[in-house]
Scaffold this active site. Structure first.
Site, mmCIF file in Angstrom:
data_model
loop_
_atom_site.group_PDB
_atom_site.id
_atom_site.type_symbol
_atom_site.label_atom_id
_atom_site.label_comp_id
_atom_site.label_asym_id
_atom_site.label_seq_id
_atom_site.Cartn_x
_atom_site.Cartn_y
_atom_site.Cartn_z
ATOM 1 N N ASP A 45 0.825 -1.185 0.156
ATOM 2 C CA ASP A 45 -0.041 -0.001 0.026
ATOM 3 C C ASP A 45 0.669 1.234 -0.133
ATOM 4 O O ASP A 45 1.732 1.352 0.824
ATOM 5 C CB ASP A 45 -1.044 0.040 1.340
ATOM 6 C CG ASP A 45 -2.009 1.118 1.183
ATOM 7 O OD1 ASP A 45 -1.581 2.152 1.101
ATOM 8 O OD2 ASP A 45 -3.121 0.776 1.398
ATOM 9 N N CYS B 218 -6.707 3.922 -1.754
ATOM 10 C CA CYS B 218 -6.755 2.580 -1.357
ATOM 11 C C CYS B 218 -8.154 1.689 -1.755
ATOM 12 O O CYS B 218 -7.828 0.829 -2.598
ATOM 13 C CB CYS B 218 -6.725 2.421 0.056
ATOM 14 S SG CYS B 218 -5.297 3.421 0.794
ATOM 15 N N HIS C 57 -10.439 -3.776 2.243
ATOM 16 C CA HIS C 57 -10.842 -2.322 2.099
ATOM 17 C C HIS C 57 -12.038 -2.120 1.209
ATOM 18 O O HIS C 57 -12.258 -1.339 0.674
ATOM 19 C CB HIS C 57 -9.619 -1.551 1.461
ATOM 20 C CG HIS C 57 -9.722 -0.186 2.197
ATOM 21 N ND1 HIS C 57 -8.963 1.040 2.046
ATOM 22 C CD2 HIS C 57 -10.717 0.462 2.851
ATOM 23 C CE1 HIS C 57 -9.264 1.930 2.684
ATOM 24 N NE2 HIS C 57 -10.383 1.700 3.201
ATOM 25 N N ASP D 225 -1.208 -0.585 -4.998
ATOM 26 C CA ASP D 225 -2.429 0.132 -5.233
ATOM 27 C C ASP D 225 -2.281 1.505 -5.682
ATOM 28 O O ASP D 225 -2.903 1.929 -6.483
ATOM 29 C CB ASP D 225 -3.280 0.162 -3.903
ATOM 30 C CG ASP D 225 -2.970 0.921 -2.714
ATOM 31 O OD1 ASP D 225 -1.583 1.211 -2.604
ATOM 32 O OD2 ASP D 225 -3.663 1.024 -1.661
ATOM 33 N N HIS D 226 -1.140 2.372 -5.167
ATOM 34 C CA HIS D 226 -0.975 3.689 -5.534
ATOM 35 C C HIS D 226 0.319 4.142 -4.915
ATOM 36 O O HIS D 226 1.090 3.421 -4.319
ATOM 37 C CB HIS D 226 -1.897 4.663 -5.310
ATOM 38 C CG HIS D 226 -2.345 4.594 -3.601
ATOM 39 N ND1 HIS D 226 -1.643 5.421 -2.887
ATOM 40 C CD2 HIS D 226 -3.307 4.048 -3.057
ATOM 41 C CE1 HIS D 226 -2.131 4.851 -1.540
ATOM 42 N NE2 HIS D 226 -3.539 4.438 -1.830
#
Length: 492
Positions: free
Chosen positions: A11, A51, A101, A275-276
């Site tokens: 993450d 997220c 999430h 994710d980013h």
């Protein structure tokens, strides 16, 4: 040969937080080694740089505006299938260990295993908190300061270590069969808990200097100026000792999994991504949000496996939307009609490489529960090998020439020399919104101040678009006739 696929993700790991992406200050020997034995994709973009929505694309193959999870704390639609469901329906065992999430609850999850995944190995962050027990320990696990108190913490206290332990157990239990395993670390996302020597490894380190650190944001969207002001303005270089230390630490936990795969699963494919990213004060911004600046929207992607190329780098632009299609294709399942992404299997085998790479990125809002990051900030973007175009429904749009301006300093949206290129990208972006049945689409996206050839219409383009079904799925009925639709897209 067995079909075994291990998907590992972190993450907030931006692409240049790995040494193999050129930043030799980063201590990531295990992922760097994976890149040498597999394929590293150089220009990969998330579907939405926050997220939950990012993960919603990764594990459904549908963009956030398609699957319902278009902000954090927003669940997937009831009729949306995950990779776990699609594979388990074909009797391929699936397990998901780590941050999910996507259940519509809070950051940690609800501890309940969704359909399609092995309940015996489910371990979202709520499971971790419950395992810690007392309120005092839960509170302690969210306090980054414990990394420096009384000698710090042990690795086995961290979420990442416990996720890795469960992954090793799954591999041992399922080594003789086909399977799809996801190991989703929360690290290095804050609180970035990590043991020594990682906690102190970057204590005095400044993130590398670039032109982006000194962006004045002249000619750029107003929301970026507000975001920057909240962060402390431009002209800063960032210290992030625990974040970068935790980045190095989680590489060791990933290394435990990779080493065990190499020792026990010769047929396994290993995929790594994030994710980013994180702004790291570039353009005066912090964390992630509505932009396609590379620090935030560009992520690492490494894939290694039998029959794939070794030590190769793919330079073309790739989207996270391509990863679910890649998994299904590799596991022998057809890619659903509704997927926008394309399988990378042939690329990995050296048989095909699209010379005209493209990725679409969106943003809607950060989270349902609060208004950080500006509240509702509708963005739709297209990124190619040479250009980036971003539409902001409520703000100034952006166009960048990536080859001439890699740091995205000069907004060319009103530059007449780029009008033809801009308009072509704009048309492609509108087409993508239409094809993916974007519920936020409307004439406002087309009628930008710099497109005088576009005129507003209540009918927009006058078409209706329904879901692209696969064989055996429910076929929608036409409102006008009550009969099964024959064409998913048609004028109406």
């Amino acid at each position: 040969m067995k079909k075994q696929f291990v998907w590992i993700m972190t993450d907030s790991t931006r692409y240049d937080m790995l040494g193999c992406y050129g930043n030799q200050d980063m201590c990531t020997p295990n992922l760097d080694a994976l890149a040498k034995e597999g394929v590293r994709f150089d220009r990969v973009y998330t579907g939405q740089p926050v997220c939950g929505p990012a993960r919603s694309l990764l594990f459904t193959g549908l963009y956030p505006h398609e699957n319902g999870s278009w902000g954090n704390s927003m669940p997937l639609g009831a009729d949306v299938k995950t990779l776990g469901q699609r594979l388990s329906e074909r009797n391929i065992p699936c397990a998901y260990i780590g941050k999910w999430h996507l259940d519509g609850g809070d950051y940690f999850g609800n501890g309940i295993c969704p359909d399609g995944w092995d309940k015996d190995y489910w371990y979202d962050m709520k499971c971790y908190l419950d395992e810690l027990g007392s309120d005092a320990e839960r509170f302690r696990s969210r306090d980054s300061g414990i990394c420096y108190e009384n000698g710090g913490i042990n690795a086995d206290y961290t979420y990442g270590h416990r996720c890795a332990d469960r992954a090793l157990k799954y591999i041992d239990a399922h080594g003789d069969e086909d399977f799809f395993l996801t190991v989703s670390f929360d690290e290095p996302h804050d609180p970035s808990l990590c043991p020594e020597p990682y906690a102190s490894m970057y204590r005095e380190y400044l993130w590398p200097e670039s032109d982006a650190c000194y962006d004045t944001l002249e000619g750029k969207p107003e929301y970026q100026k507000l975001w920057s002001a909240q962060a402390g303005g431009t002209g800063r270089r960032m210290k992030a000792p625990l974040f970068l230390g935790c980045n190095a630490y989680i590489d060791t936990e990933i290394g435990r999994i990779i080493d065990h795969i190499h020792a026990t699963l010769p047929d396994a494919v290993i995929l790594f991504t994030s994710d980013h990213g994180d702004a790291m004060a570039e353009h005066g911004l912090y964390a992630k949000g509505p932009t396609v600046y590379d620090g935030i929207a560009r992520v690492p992607l490494i894939i290694s496996g039998p029959g794939f190329m070794h030590g190769e780098v793919i330079k073309r632009t790739v989207s996270h939307a391509d990863l679910p299609a890649t998994v299904l294709d590799y596991m022998g399942l057809r890619v659903p009609n509704a997927f926008s992404g394309h399988s990378l299997v042939e690329t990995l085998q050296g048989e095909e490489e699209d010379a005209n790479g493209c990725a679409f990125v969106e943003f809607n809002r950060y989270e349902r529960d609060h208004d950080n990051f500006g509240g509702f900030q509708p963005m739709r973007s297209i990124v190619t090998d040479k250009y980036k175009l971003s539409l902001y429904l409520c703000d100034t749009d952006e166009l960048y020439d990536i080859e001439k301006d890699p740091d995205n300093m000069n907004n060319l949206i009103n530059d007449p020399e780029y009008a033809e290129i801009r308009n072509e990208l704009h048309d492609r972006l509108i087409q993508w919104m239409n094809e993916t049945r974007d519920p936020f689409r409307g004439y406002q996206w087309e009628c930008r101040p710099w497109r005088p050839d576009k005129k507003p219409s209540w009918m927009v383009d006058g078409w209706t678009r329904q879901y692209k079904n696969d064989p055996g799925e429910y076929r929608q009925l036409d409102y006008s006739t009550g009969l099964t639709i024959k064409k998913t897209s048609r004028p109406k």
